[in-house]
Structures are given as structure tokens and as C-alpha cells.
Design an enzyme around this catalytic site. Sequence first.
Site, PDB file in Angstrom:
ATOM      1  N   ASP A  60       0.814  -1.219   0.000  1.00 27.74           N
ATOM      2  CA  ASP A  60       0.000   0.000   0.000  1.00 27.74           C
ATOM      3  C   ASP A  60       0.849   1.272   0.000  1.00 27.74           C
ATOM      4  O   ASP A  60       0.434   2.302   0.516  1.00 27.74           O
ATOM      5  CB  ASP A  60      -0.957   0.050   1.207  1.00 27.74           C
ATOM      6  N   GLN A  66       1.955  -6.040  -3.112  1.00 31.61           N
ATOM      7  CA  GLN A  66       2.288  -6.094  -1.676  1.00 31.61           C
ATOM      8  C   GLN A  66       3.614  -5.350  -1.453  1.00 31.61           C
ATOM      9  O   GLN A  66       3.915  -4.434  -2.177  1.00 31.61           O
ATOM     10  CB  GLN A  66       2.356  -7.538  -1.179  1.00 31.61           C
ATOM     11  N   GLY A  70      -4.625  -4.134  -4.248  1.00 32.44           N
ATOM     12  CA  GLY A  70      -5.672  -3.223  -4.698  1.00 32.44           C
ATOM     13  C   GLY A  70      -5.014  -1.910  -5.018  1.00 32.44           C
ATOM     14  O   GLY A  70      -4.557  -1.214  -4.126  1.00 32.44           O
ATOM     15  N   HIS A  71      -4.879  -1.606  -6.268  1.00 31.79           N
ATOM     16  CA  HIS A  71      -4.245  -0.355  -6.657  1.00 31.79           C
ATOM     17  C   HIS A  71      -5.305   0.688  -6.962  1.00 31.79           C
ATOM     18  O   HIS A  71      -6.163   0.471  -7.801  1.00 31.79           O
ATOM     19  CB  HIS A  71      -3.354  -0.560  -7.883  1.00 31.79           C
ATOM     20  N   LYS A  84       1.945   2.220  -4.997  1.00 25.79           N
ATOM     21  CA  LYS A  84       2.549   1.722  -6.245  1.00 25.79           C
ATOM     22  C   LYS A  84       1.679   2.041  -7.443  1.00 25.79           C
ATOM     23  O   LYS A  84       2.177   2.381  -8.505  1.00 25.79           O
ATOM     24  CB  LYS A  84       2.744   0.202  -6.177  1.00 25.79           C
TER      25      LYS A  84
HETATM   26  P1  IMP Z   1      -2.977 -12.661   1.884  1.00 29.33           P
HETATM   27  O1  IMP Z   1      -2.043 -12.139   0.844  1.00 29.33           O
HETATM   28  O2  IMP Z   1      -4.419 -12.350   1.603  1.00 29.33           O
HETATM   29  O3  IMP Z   1      -2.751 -14.116   2.180  1.00 29.33           O
HETATM   30  O4  IMP Z   1      -2.657 -11.885   3.261  1.00 29.33           O
HETATM   31  C1  IMP Z   1      -1.433 -12.066   3.954  1.00 29.33           C
HETATM   32  C2  IMP Z   1      -0.984 -10.758   4.572  1.00 29.33           C
HETATM   33  O5  IMP Z   1      -0.607  -9.854   3.557  1.00 29.33           O
HETATM   34  C3  IMP Z   1      -2.061 -10.032   5.380  1.00 29.33           C
HETATM   35  O6  IMP Z   1      -1.437  -9.346   6.447  1.00 29.33           O
HETATM   36  C4  IMP Z   1      -2.629  -9.035   4.392  1.00 29.33           C
HETATM   37  O7  IMP Z   1      -3.217  -7.930   5.041  1.00 29.33           O
HETATM   38  C5  IMP Z   1      -1.369  -8.647   3.663  1.00 29.33           C
HETATM   39  N1  IMP Z   1      -1.615  -8.158   2.297  1.00 29.33           N
HETATM   40  C6  IMP Z   1      -1.898  -8.890   1.201  1.00 29.33           C
HETATM   41  N2  IMP Z   1      -2.026  -8.095   0.125  1.00 29.33           N
HETATM   42  C7  IMP Z   1      -1.795  -6.851   0.538  1.00 29.33           C
HETATM   43  C8  IMP Z   1      -1.748  -5.580  -0.128  1.00 29.33           C
HETATM   44  O8  IMP Z   1      -1.909  -5.451  -1.338  1.00 29.33           O
HETATM   45  N3  IMP Z   1      -1.462  -4.527   0.657  1.00 29.33           N
HETATM   46  C9  IMP Z   1      -1.227  -4.624   1.983  1.00 29.33           C
HETATM   47  N4  IMP Z   1      -1.272  -5.780   2.648  1.00 29.33           N
HETATM   48  C10 IMP Z   1      -1.540  -6.880   1.923  1.00 29.33           C
END
Ligand code: IMP
Length: 427
Positions: free
Chosen positions: A13, A224, A40-41, A16
Site C-alpha cells: 500500500d 504487496q 488493490g491499486h 505503487k
Molecule cells: P494474503 O495475501 O491475503 O494471504 O494476506 C497475507 C498478509 O498480507 C495479510 O497481512 C494481508 O493484510 C497482507 N496483504 C496482502 N495483500 C496486501 C496488499 O496489497 N497490501 C497490503 N497488505 C496486503
Amino acid sequence: MSAVVIVGAQWGDEGKGKIVDLYTESADVVVRFAGGPNAGHTLVVGEEKIVVRLVPSGILRPKARCVMAQGMVVDPAVLVGELDTLAARGYTTQGRLFVSDLSHLILPYHRLVDGLREAAASDGQKIGTTKRGIGPCYEDKAARRGIRVGELSDLNDVEEKINRALLAWKPVVRELGGEMPEIGAIMAELRALAPRILPLVADTSALVDAAIRRRERVMFEGAQGTLLDLDHGTYPYVTSSTAVAGGACVGAGVGPTRINRVLGITKGYATRVGEGPFPTELSDAIGERLRVAGGEFGSVTGRPRRTGWIDLPALRYAARVNGLDGLAVTKLDVLSGLDTIEVCTAYDTPDGRTTEFPVRHVGLAKPVYETWPGWKESLTGAKTMQDLPLAARNYVLYLEAAIGVPIFLVSVGPRRDETIVLRDAFG
Ligand code: IMP
């Protein structure tokens, strides 16, 4: 410069979407190489706000071709939903968006297990996932029973494979007290979605390679952030894929010698969504102020993000594991109005003070802060570093020196034109 990788240097977040969108004004190809609809961009164009989760941010640039490479996990329903949203806003995807035949499909049982596990986990064991099925889908990939996007062309074969996967997941779902999805419903959905996706399917590794050979400008868009990387993040509180720059090579099928530059993105402060260590977290009024001023609510889940001060050891760690050549600092405007700004410069650990990020035992480390003067002025309209109040300029220059990576760009608002561009990504 032909091939440039952009990654998040914190916990995701970092903004990007905006930076990739901005730099892709001059890109020919934009490639996402890892993750799925957990990203989520948020893209802001004029008064319009568009959130993309799977499709690369470059889709808003009519000239750019967009690639979803094989390191990604693709939820077919989410993808088709995005195609529809983009079409409704007048953005074409046909002939511009390419999905790797080797990327993996997120199927209903992946989402189900992800959600059930999070619900069943006791405090301290929850990861705080996005519940989009990311982890279980990558588990199937590693277990060699995943279904790949290219296989949508033979749904009879897919049905057989899904039946086998369902057998493997059944005891897990039963243990968690859930109800297995019906194969009939899964297949009916796939039959409806497949014709929308198959025209986009391509050998994207070859496509990207050809673009690099033609010296086209290729931008690899990370998802991420470094500290959520499966190998290099704050394990086990991480996502299940590679978020660091090396993932661009693995996830897109491009050799490391083809990459020319790696850029990282950090906010002027820090955020984290989900569980896991966040040493510089603020649980006070300043934290709340950053959350509100920065609109720090997850763009996928809507969850309030945890907020805190910038962490220099973490950013130096990101600079090392990604090999950063440059850094973009986003959301500097959110810090306006604070009397002082704290900066984490080191950590006190059971073994003494260190300026390294204690990634192996973050939970046991205590941040050491330095205090910087804040600024009261709004940064809106700043186009050059000289337009910034002195304290803001000094803060940015201090970050550059302390992290040891040249700053390429400073963002002072969500819109494309609210940006101070110091260096061109491809220049
Ligand atoms: P998952 O990717 O849904 O398995 O989540 C694993 C961890 O990564 C959690 O703490 C999510 O909140 C975090 N996470 C996954 N995608 C994002 C993102 O795009 N931005 C911020 N945190 C993310």
C-alpha cells in the site's frame, strides 16, 4: 533503460498504483508478476477513482500493453468483473491485456479455506489475510495440483483435476467446520467465465522477452511489499508469494540480466494492514490522524490500516534485498501539520543496539527514534523540491541520505499532477 522493476519497500500500500501509472506514461509494457486480488491499486484520474486488483495499473494508458504473468494467482470472476468495470469506463482490454497460460486459478475452495482458517485461528495466530484465497491457491501450486489459466480451454480435464483437489481439501474443510463447494457449481461458473478469459491467454514470458529485445520500455509492477514477502518478510505474517524485485524474474520468466533498474516505493510514514509485527506503530491520536489524513483504509477489504512512523532500518533492509537503485516517497502531504516527526533510526534488541532491521525477531526489538521538525504548510501544488517548505525538503533529503538510495520522485497528493518528479524511471 528498458526493463524497470517497481516494488513496495514497506508492508504494501505504498502507492505503487499511482507511481506505476505515472511512469507508464512512457512504458510500452506493464507486467504484474506475483500475488492476486489481494492487491488493490487505487488509480485517480481527474475526478475518477478506479481500483484494480488483478489488471496491471498500466491499463489506463491506452498505449501500454499489460501482462499478468505466471507468478500471479488469478480469480477468474474477479478478472471478468474488472474487464467489465474497465469497459464501462471506456478502457479497452482486448489486444492490450495478456494473461499467462501458466498463472494459477483461484477457485472457490481456496477462498473458502482462507476464510475458514482466519475465522478459526485464535488471537496471535491470525495472519489477517485478505481472505481472497491467495495462500491456499499457492499451496495447491506448490503441491502440484493447481489449475492453470491455460487449462480453461479443456474444461473436461479441469473437472477431473478439480475433483482431485476437492478430495485433498475435504478433510481440511471438514476440520474447520465448513461445507465443501459443489463441483457442479464450480464448473458452471468456469464455463461461463472461460470464454471471456481465453482470448487474453498468452505465453507472456515470450511476449515480455520480445518486448525487451525490441528495446521497448517494460515496467514490472510489484504487489504487496518487501516486508510481506514470503521469504524476506516478517514471516509468518506475510503473503504467500514473492514481493521483492527478484520475483519479477521468477514470476515473469525473465532472466536477471535483462533487468536494468529497480525502484522502491515508501510512504513518508508507515502502514500495515493485517496482523504481525509493526514496531513503529502509533496507537495514539497521531496514528489516527495519519489514518484519516492518509485515507488509510484497505482498498480490497476496507479494513483500517495500522499507521506509524517511518522505519529507516526496514527501508535499508528493503534497499538491500531488492537492490534498490531509486526510491519514490509517497504521501508526504499527509505529514503536514505535525509539530514534529519521529523517525526510527535503529533498534534496541536483546543483543544490543543495531541499525539493521531485526527481521528474525522483530517482536523483541524496540525502535529508537530521532525527532525531526514538522511543517504546517499544505504541500498541494508543489512541483519542485524548492516548492516544499524547508522542513519537508530537509526530511526528504535526510531520508535519501539515511537510506542511501537516490530519491526519484516525491508524491504530494493522489492525483497524477501532484508529484515532484526528480528522475525519469527509464532515463
Ligand atoms: P494474503 O495475501 O491475503 O494471504 O494476506 C497475507 C498478509 O498480507 C495479510 O497481512 C494481508 O493484510 C497482507 N496483504 C496482502 N495483500 C496486501 C496488499 O496489497 N497490501 C497490503 N497488505 C496486503
